[in-house]
Design an enzyme around this catalytic site. Structure first.
Site, PDB file in Angstrom:
ATOM      1  N   ASN A  95       2.984  14.539  18.589  1.00 26.37           N
ATOM      2  CA  ASN A  95       3.898  14.917  17.505  1.00 26.37           C
ATOM      3  C   ASN A  95       4.591  16.192  17.076  1.00 26.37           C
ATOM      4  O   ASN A  95       5.450  16.506  16.837  1.00 26.37           O
ATOM      5  CB  ASN A  95       2.865  14.519  16.132  1.00 26.37           C
ATOM      6  N   MET A 144      -8.054  17.969  14.657  1.00 24.39           N
ATOM      7  CA  MET A 144      -9.505  17.380  14.451  1.00 24.39           C
ATOM      8  C   MET A 144     -10.642  18.172  13.906  1.00 24.39           C
ATOM      9  O   MET A 144     -11.578  18.298  14.501  1.00 24.39           O
ATOM     10  CB  MET A 144      -9.856  16.550  15.551  1.00 24.39           C
ATOM     11  N   ASN A 153      -0.589  17.244   6.459  1.00 29.04           N
ATOM     12  CA  ASN A 153      -1.378  16.428   7.512  1.00 29.04           C
ATOM     13  C   ASN A 153      -0.808  15.302   7.914  1.00 29.04           C
ATOM     14  O   ASN A 153      -0.124  14.569   6.791  1.00 29.04           O
ATOM     15  CB  ASN A 153      -2.834  16.131   6.900  1.00 29.04           C
ATOM     16  N   HIS A 160      -1.637  11.522   9.329  1.00 23.02           N
ATOM     17  CA  HIS A 160      -2.833  10.633   9.506  1.00 23.02           C
ATOM     18  C   HIS A 160      -2.336   9.123   9.914  1.00 23.02           C
ATOM     19  O   HIS A 160      -1.277   8.590   9.130  1.00 23.02           O
ATOM     20  CB  HIS A 160      -3.624  10.508   8.301  1.00 23.02           C
ATOM     21  N   GLU A 175       4.546   7.486  14.089  1.00 26.63           N
ATOM     22  CA  GLU A 175       4.283   8.883  13.514  1.00 26.63           C
ATOM     23  C   GLU A 175       5.398   9.821  13.506  1.00 26.63           C
ATOM     24  O   GLU A 175       5.690  10.780  12.900  1.00 26.63           O
ATOM     25  CB  GLU A 175       2.968   9.214  14.032  1.00 26.63           C
TER      26      GLU A 175
HETATM   27  C1  GAR Z   1      -2.152  11.402  15.447  1.00 28.96           C
HETATM   28  O1  GAR Z   1      -2.179   9.979  15.654  1.00 28.96           O
HETATM   29  C2  GAR Z   1      -2.478  11.783  14.163  1.00 28.96           C
HETATM   30  O2  GAR Z   1      -2.145  11.016  13.435  1.00 28.96           O
HETATM   31  C3  GAR Z   1      -4.139  11.552  14.379  1.00 28.96           C
HETATM   32  O3  GAR Z   1      -4.240  12.506  15.774  1.00 28.96           O
HETATM   33  C4  GAR Z   1      -3.092  11.748  16.444  1.00 28.96           C
HETATM   34  C5  GAR Z   1      -2.501  13.106  17.407  1.00 28.96           C
HETATM   35  O4  GAR Z   1      -1.690  12.777  18.374  1.00 28.96           O
HETATM   36  N1  GAR Z   1      -4.556  12.572  13.316  1.00 28.96           N
HETATM   37  C6  GAR Z   1      -5.670  12.171  12.734  1.00 28.96           C
HETATM   38  O5  GAR Z   1      -6.474  11.201  13.030  1.00 28.96           O
HETATM   39  C7  GAR Z   1      -6.185  13.053  11.848  1.00 28.96           C
HETATM   40  N2  GAR Z   1      -7.332  12.322  10.798  1.00 28.96           N
HETATM   41  P1  GAR Z   1      -0.872  13.616  19.118  1.00 28.96           P
HETATM   42  O6  GAR Z   1      -1.758  14.759  19.634  1.00 28.96           O
HETATM   43  O7  GAR Z   1      -0.497  12.866  20.450  1.00 28.96           O
HETATM   44  O8  GAR Z   1       0.177  14.220  18.168  1.00 28.96           O
END
Ligand code: GAR
Length: 204
Positions: free
Chosen positions: A15, A95, A112, A114, A184
């Site tokens: 992201n 996290m 945030n 999610h 996302e």
């Molecule tokens: C994403 O799916 C985000 O939504 C999630 O961590 C992932 C990070 O992906 N966040 C949560 O679960 C927050 N509770 P990335 O490191 O490839 O961007």
């Protein structure tokens, strides 16, 4: 106006990459001024380095090992970010639950991402939990959301953007996770566009 973003990550940083690409393509009027991870191994740190963005990490464990608290960690994290004077702090796969010791420095300026719909599956295993709920026949679809983080509630707060994502009978967990991540990447960019352009309109 170009908005200053600080992006907090814990892992892959796909992201973060979506934001880097959108800024490079000039579809997001922003600059990422700092990336901070809470893990030394977060691949997102490498992505930041490749893009020439200042990046660093702050680990919680040394604080706890020294008898210090999460609140002290959060206060130091806020200090680390405040020097960059961000307009928005983006939690892109961060996290770690932030306490008021952090949030009070950036009121209604923390965003945030999610991988679940509002009110569903908070926490670190949202995709797995949605997949299991689908198998049990409890849900027909899932999705992702971007929301403001006004307080310590986990994966909850005023919603900026939502994308629904279908789940198919033939899906594996990996297929669903890939579909959600694609959604996302778009949603995060769109939501920040909305926030940044909205800010500009208020200034006029
Ligand atoms: C994403 O799916 C985000 O939504 C999630 O961590 C992932 C990070 O992906 N966040 C949560 O679960 C927050 N509770 P990335 O490191 O490839 O961007």
């Amino acid at each position: 106006m170009t908005a200053k973003l600080v992006v907090l990550i814990s892992g892959n940083g796909s992201n973060l990459q979506a934001l880097i690409d959108a800024i490079r393509m000039k579809v997001l009027p922003a600059e990422i001024v700092l990336v901070v991870a809470n893990r030394t191994t977060a691949f997102g740190l490498e992505r930041a380095k490749q893009a020439g963005i200042p990046a660093g990490y702050l680990l919680l464990k040394p604080y706890l090992d020294a008898g210090r608290t999460r609140v002290e960690y959060d206060a130091d994290l806020a200090k680390m970010l405040a020097a960059s004077k961000p307009d928005w702090v983006v939690l892109a796969g961060w996290m770690h639950i932030l306490s008021a010791a952090f949030l009070k420095h950036f009121p209604y300026r923390v965003v945030n991402l999610h991988p679940a719909l509002p009110g569903k599956f908070p926490g670190a295993h949202a995709i797995e939990e949605a997949f299991a709920a689908f198998q049990r026949g409890e849900i027909k679809q899932t999705g992702c959301m971007v929301h403001l983080v006004p307080d310590e509630a986990v994966d909850a707060g005023p919603v900026i953007g939502v994308a629904e994502t279908p789940i198919y009978r033939s899906d594996t967990l990996e297929m669903l996770a890939n579909r959600l991540h694609q959604a996302e990447h778009k949603l995060l960019v769109q939501s920040l566009q909305r926030l940044i352009v909205g800010d500009d309109e208020e200034d006029e």
